[in-house]
Design an enzyme around this catalytic site. Structure first.
Site, mmCIF file in Angstrom:
data_model
loop_
_atom_site.group_PDB
_atom_site.id
_atom_site.type_symbol
_atom_site.label_atom_id
_atom_site.label_comp_id
_atom_site.label_asym_id
_atom_site.label_seq_id
_atom_site.Cartn_x
_atom_site.Cartn_y
_atom_site.Cartn_z
ATOM 1 N N SER A 1 17.454 -65.152 54.082
ATOM 2 C CA SER A 1 16.112 -64.574 54.124
ATOM 3 C C SER A 1 15.987 -63.487 53.067
ATOM 4 O O SER A 1 16.949 -62.746 52.799
ATOM 5 C CB SER A 1 15.838 -63.960 55.499
ATOM 6 O OG SER A 1 14.671 -63.163 55.485
ATOM 7 N N TYR B 1 18.739 -57.968 61.987
ATOM 8 C CA TYR B 1 18.483 -59.298 61.425
ATOM 9 C C TYR B 1 18.828 -59.329 59.939
ATOM 10 O O TYR B 1 19.500 -60.246 59.460
ATOM 11 C CB TYR B 1 17.018 -59.671 61.636
ATOM 12 C CG TYR B 1 16.574 -60.925 60.925
ATOM 13 C CD1 TYR B 1 16.930 -62.178 61.406
ATOM 14 C CD2 TYR B 1 15.781 -60.864 59.776
ATOM 15 C CE1 TYR B 1 16.521 -63.339 60.758
ATOM 16 C CE2 TYR B 1 15.373 -62.008 59.124
ATOM 17 C CZ TYR B 1 15.744 -63.249 59.614
ATOM 18 O OH TYR B 1 15.351 -64.388 58.971
ATOM 19 N N LYS C 1 21.708 -61.664 58.239
ATOM 20 C CA LYS C 1 21.414 -62.609 57.161
ATOM 21 C C LYS C 1 22.161 -62.251 55.875
ATOM 22 O O LYS C 1 22.487 -63.134 55.079
ATOM 23 C CB LYS C 1 19.906 -62.675 56.909
ATOM 24 C CG LYS C 1 19.142 -63.462 57.970
ATOM 25 C CD LYS C 1 19.574 -64.918 58.011
ATOM 26 C CE LYS C 1 18.682 -65.772 58.883
ATOM 27 N NZ LYS C 1 19.127 -67.187 58.945
#
Length: 261
Positions: A145, A158, A162
């Site tokens: 991402s 998050y 990632k």
């Protein structure tokens, strides 16, 4: 263009029943691959597999929780039993819940974010990677991402998880080469069923028009070309790479934040 022909190959797509994973599963099937669709809800995977078969392709459905090591082992065993192994693995599954603040982020949420976004990438790459290496060839594609490049306090765990996906790409590319290539596709803001709460909002539309070079969010099918390239022999000299498919999100004007992709 025959280089995109994946006939005779088996592709495993985690999180393949919705969003970007669904678009990837459809694209791989259209290119000729048999697709093992893996996701938490078996009935959703069965619906996607049935759609692929109805269109003339081959597919299987697998219930799979990315946060469980045992589920990774079971998925590998099921794919081996059904297809004799795989030549393509797309580690797509991910989850990006947003907490009110770092202080209000619970241990349960933190652990879940890291388990879902990292555990299966490592274990499935180890399992399928070893099988591919023994067979002499294969391609692993990890979906990261642009949240790793433009992190925001609202989704710090998050973004950190990632970032770890990119690290796994680098280490597995070294461990599994030269037989197996391992690469990353890094999506930016896409319109999916999981992101529609913010990606279709007036606020995001205004953000995209102001700061993204392409001025909009992506549609799920726009991720497929990068995945097909990395899955095919056209990328035979590409490993440890990261392809950004983000509408320019990674080079957007600084100072503007938006929800994670």
């Amino acid at each position: 263009m025959s280089g995109f022909d994946l006939s005779g190959k088996v592709a495993v797509v985690t999180g393949g029943s919705r969003g970007l994973g669904l678009a990837i599963a459809r694209g791989l099937a259209e290119a000729g691959a048999a697709v093992a669709v893996a996701s938490r809800k078996l009935e959703s995977c069965e619906a996607v597999a049935a759609e692929i078969v109805a269109a003339g392709g081959q597919a299987s459905a697998h219930a799979f929780n990315a946060g469980r090591w045992a589920d990774c082992d079971r998925l590998f065993a099921e794919v081996e039993a059904r297809w004799g192994g795989a030549q393509i693995l797309v580690n797509n599954v991910g989850k990006s819940p947003v907490a009110p603040s770092s202080l209000e982020t619970s241990e349960e949420l933190y652990d879940m974010v890291f388990a879902v976004n990292l555990k299966a990438v490592f274990r499935l790459s180890a399992l399928f990677g070893a099988q591919m290496k023994a067979a002499g060839s294969g391609s692993i594609i990890n979906i990261s991402s642009t949240g790793t490049l433009r992190p925001d306090p609202s989704f710090a765990p998050y973004a950190a998880a990632k970032t770890g996906v990119g690290l796994y790409t680098t280490t597995f590319a070294q461990e599994l080469g030269p037989q197996v290539r391992v690469n990353t596709v890094m999506p930016g803001p896409f319109h999916t069923d999981a992101t529609k709460a913010w990606s279709r909002s007036d606020g995001f539309t205004d953000y995209a028009r102001r700061v993204l070079p392409l001025g909009r969010g992506g549609e799920p099918q726009e991720i497929v070309g990068a995945v097909l390239y990395l899955a095919s022999d056209l990328s035979s000299f590409t490993t440890g790479a990261c392809i950004k498919v983000d509408g320019g999100h990674s080079i957007a004007k600084s100072g503007d934040s938006q929800p994670p992709s």
